[in-house]
Design a protein around this motif. Structure first.
Motif, PDB file in Angstrom:
ATOM      1  N   GLY A  58      -0.499 -36.349  -9.745  1.00 43.55           N
ATOM      2  CA  GLY A  58       0.018 -35.952 -11.046  1.00 43.55           C
ATOM      3  C   GLY A  58       1.514 -36.087 -11.197  1.00 43.55           C
ATOM      4  N   LEU A  59       2.206 -36.660 -10.210  1.00 44.12           N
ATOM      5  CA  LEU A  59       3.658 -36.848 -10.274  1.00 44.12           C
ATOM      6  C   LEU A  59       3.949 -38.330 -10.107  1.00 44.12           C
ATOM      7  N   ALA A  60       4.360 -38.965 -11.200  1.00 46.87           N
ATOM      8  CA  ALA A  60       4.580 -40.407 -11.163  1.00 46.87           C
ATOM      9  C   ALA A  60       5.632 -40.772 -10.123  1.00 46.87           C
ATOM     10  N   GLU A  61       6.852 -40.249 -10.292  1.00 49.44           N
ATOM     11  CA  GLU A  61       7.905 -40.502  -9.307  1.00 49.44           C
ATOM     12  C   GLU A  61       8.573 -39.194  -8.939  1.00 49.44           C
ATOM     13  N   ASP A  62       8.743 -38.988  -7.649  1.00 49.54           N
ATOM     14  CA  ASP A  62       9.436 -37.817  -7.129  1.00 49.54           C
ATOM     15  C   ASP A  62      10.930 -38.133  -7.117  1.00 49.54           C
ATOM     16  N   PRO A  63      11.763 -37.407  -7.887  1.00 48.80           N
ATOM     17  CA  PRO A  63      13.185 -37.758  -7.958  1.00 48.80           C
ATOM     18  C   PRO A  63      13.861 -37.829  -6.592  1.00 48.80           C
ATOM     19  N   VAL A  64      13.630 -36.813  -5.755  1.00 42.99           N
ATOM     20  CA  VAL A  64      14.098 -36.830  -4.364  1.00 42.99           C
ATOM     21  C   VAL A  64      13.083 -36.024  -3.559  1.00 42.99           C
ATOM     22  N   CYS A  65      12.453 -36.644  -2.593  1.00 40.40           N
ATOM     23  CA  CYS A  65      11.356 -36.013  -1.857  1.00 40.40           C
ATOM     24  C   CYS A  65      11.821 -35.621  -0.461  1.00 40.40           C
ATOM     25  N   GLY A  66      11.979 -34.315  -0.240  1.00 39.85           N
ATOM     26  CA  GLY A  66      12.417 -33.849   1.071  1.00 39.85           C
ATOM     27  C   GLY A  66      11.400 -34.124   2.157  1.00 39.85           C
ATOM     28  N   SER A  67      10.115 -33.852   1.880  1.00 40.95           N
ATOM     29  CA  SER A  67       9.097 -34.004   2.920  1.00 40.95           C
ATOM     30  C   SER A  67       8.947 -35.451   3.365  1.00 40.95           C
ATOM     31  N   ALA A  68       9.197 -36.417   2.471  1.00 39.48           N
ATOM     32  CA  ALA A  68       9.100 -37.825   2.861  1.00 39.48           C
ATOM     33  C   ALA A  68      10.096 -38.174   3.958  1.00 39.48           C
ATOM     34  N   HIS A  69      11.200 -37.436   4.016  1.00 40.00           N
ATOM     35  CA  HIS A  69      12.209 -37.738   5.034  1.00 40.00           C
ATOM     36  C   HIS A  69      11.800 -37.243   6.417  1.00 40.00           C
ATOM     37  N   GLY A  70      10.717 -36.468   6.491  1.00 40.01           N
ATOM     38  CA  GLY A  70      10.137 -36.163   7.792  1.00 40.01           C
ATOM     39  C   GLY A  70       9.552 -37.398   8.453  1.00 40.01           C
ATOM     40  N   LEU A  71       9.176 -38.405   7.642  1.00 40.51           N
ATOM     41  CA  LEU A  71       8.717 -39.699   8.158  1.00 40.51           C
ATOM     42  C   LEU A  71       9.859 -40.707   8.209  1.00 40.51           C
ATOM     43  N   LEU A  72      10.620 -40.749   7.104  1.00 40.59           N
ATOM     44  CA  LEU A  72      11.647 -41.781   6.976  1.00 40.59           C
ATOM     45  C   LEU A  72      12.715 -41.679   8.059  1.00 40.59           C
ATOM     46  N   THR A  73      13.110 -40.459   8.410  1.00 40.32           N
ATOM     47  CA  THR A  73      14.211 -40.305   9.364  1.00 40.32           C
ATOM     48  C   THR A  73      13.855 -40.844  10.748  1.00 40.32           C
ATOM     49  N   PRO A  74      12.716 -40.455  11.355  1.00 39.60           N
ATOM     50  CA  PRO A  74      12.366 -41.062  12.647  1.00 39.60           C
ATOM     51  C   PRO A  74      12.137 -42.574  12.540  1.00 39.60           C
ATOM     52  N   TYR A  75      11.536 -43.013  11.435  1.00 44.18           N
ATOM     53  CA  TYR A  75      11.258 -44.446  11.274  1.00 44.18           C
ATOM     54  C   TYR A  75      12.553 -45.253  11.321  1.00 44.18           C
ATOM     55  N   TRP A  76      13.538 -44.855  10.510  1.00 42.99           N
ATOM     56  CA  TRP A  76      14.782 -45.615  10.464  1.00 42.99           C
ATOM     57  C   TRP A  76      15.657 -45.363  11.688  1.00 42.99           C
TER      58      TRP A  76
END
Length: 315
Positions: free
Chosen positions: A229-247
């Motif tokens: 129900g959320l088209a775009e998340d303006p800034v997603c904190g939880s996504a950075h739990g994946l993004l930070t180790p990945y990068w």
């Protein structure tokens, strides 16, 4: 059905923006403080009334969750979108922590950290010397999908955002992470996205990310949750739990704190750090303001908003 008693329920709520120091950027959040448990259908109704991406409900600590050594206090927390309860919300947790710290009487003066206990996740929030808040959440590993899945998801992403080079596709089962190569500075930020098409990936949340051309920014991203129900998340904190180790693995910055940006139309930035030994990620952000609605006094109190008076009447 909502009863008359529920309709008369009066509770304080807070509204604020995380991942920004300005009043109109970052990710907006509403935090509602409740004294007692309410049925889930009532919580969902409240979430729909506010019509924000996520509403955070905070409950007082139970007897076993009292302050630890006078420095850490525990609160129970739940997150609801307009459709359902969700498993984690970073920006809502940031605004909840700011609201708790900034409201006199909720915690004792010596408390410097909070334990926010959700059904599926426990987060730690800490206030730091410069007035910002740090939130620590679990780091998530991702696995690369099969070549066939990579082509299928890549084709869906291209239909959604236009022709772009897909470098790789990864998942942790809840998120799908798609690394792309920008055609030039600002390419990812400027693209119009058909978010409904992303539902076809089959994942609740979709991350599109790229390395940054700005030497002061490690990586950029956009995050979409159309199936929730959320088209775009303006800034997603939880996504950075994946993004930070990945990068961190890809760029080799290890456990060094780096600055990153989410390049949604509202936009926002944060500092991230992968705590490798602990298996966690720490996010540090600014918050622009928090508005506290005091039903009994008939006033709004603004916190973290530099140019507003302490109290403003709303009737």
């Amino acid at each position: 059905m909502i009863t008359d008693n529920t309709q008369k329920l009066k509770v304080p709520f807070f509204a604020g923006n995380a991942f920004t120091t300005g009043p109109y950027g970052g990710n907006p959040a509403v935090v509602v403080f409740l004294q007692d448990e309410l049925p889930d259908e009532i919580l969902l109704g409240i979430a729909n009334n506010f019509n924000q991406s996520v509403i955070t409900f905070v409950y007082p600590p139970t007897p076993e969750d009292t302050e630890v050594n006078g420095q850490t206090a525990s609160f129970r927390i739940r997150w609801f979108s307009t459709l359902r309860e969700i498993w984690l919300c970073g920006h809502g947790s940031f605004v909840a922590a700011a609201s708790i710290f900034d409201t006199p009487g909720l915690v004792s003066a010596g408390v410097q950290s909070l334990r926010l206990k959700g059904k599926h996740n426990t987060l730690t929030a800490r206030r730091v010397d410069d007035g910002q808040i740090e939130l620590t959440l679990g780091a998530k590993d991702v696995e690369r999908v099969t070549p066939a899945q990579e082509k299928e998801i890549g084709d869906i992403v291209k239909r959604s955002i236009g022709d772009i080079q897909i470098l790789s596709v990864w998942t942790d089962k809840k998120f799908v992470l798609v690394e792309v190569e920008e055609k030039g500075e600002g390419d990812l930020a400027s693209r119009k996205v058909d978010t409904d098409t992303l539902i076809e990936t089959g994942y609740p949340s979709n991350i599109i990310t790229a390395g940054s051309s700005d030497p002061d920014v490690a990586f950029i991203s956009r995050v979409f949750h159309p199936a929730q129900g959320l088209a775009e998340d303006p800034v997603c904190g939880s996504a950075h739990g994946l993004l930070t180790p990945y990068w961190s693995k890809k760029q080799g910055f290890g456990d060094k704190q780096v600055s990153v940006k989410q390049v949604s139309p509202r936009g926002g930035g944060l500092d991230v750090k992968w705590n490798i030994q602990e298996g966690t990620v720490t996010l540090r952000v600014g918050l622009s303001f928090t508005a506290v609605l005091d039903w009994h006094a008939g006033r709004i109190r603004w916190l973290r908003y530099p140019n507003c008076p302490p109290y403003q009447h709303f009737w």
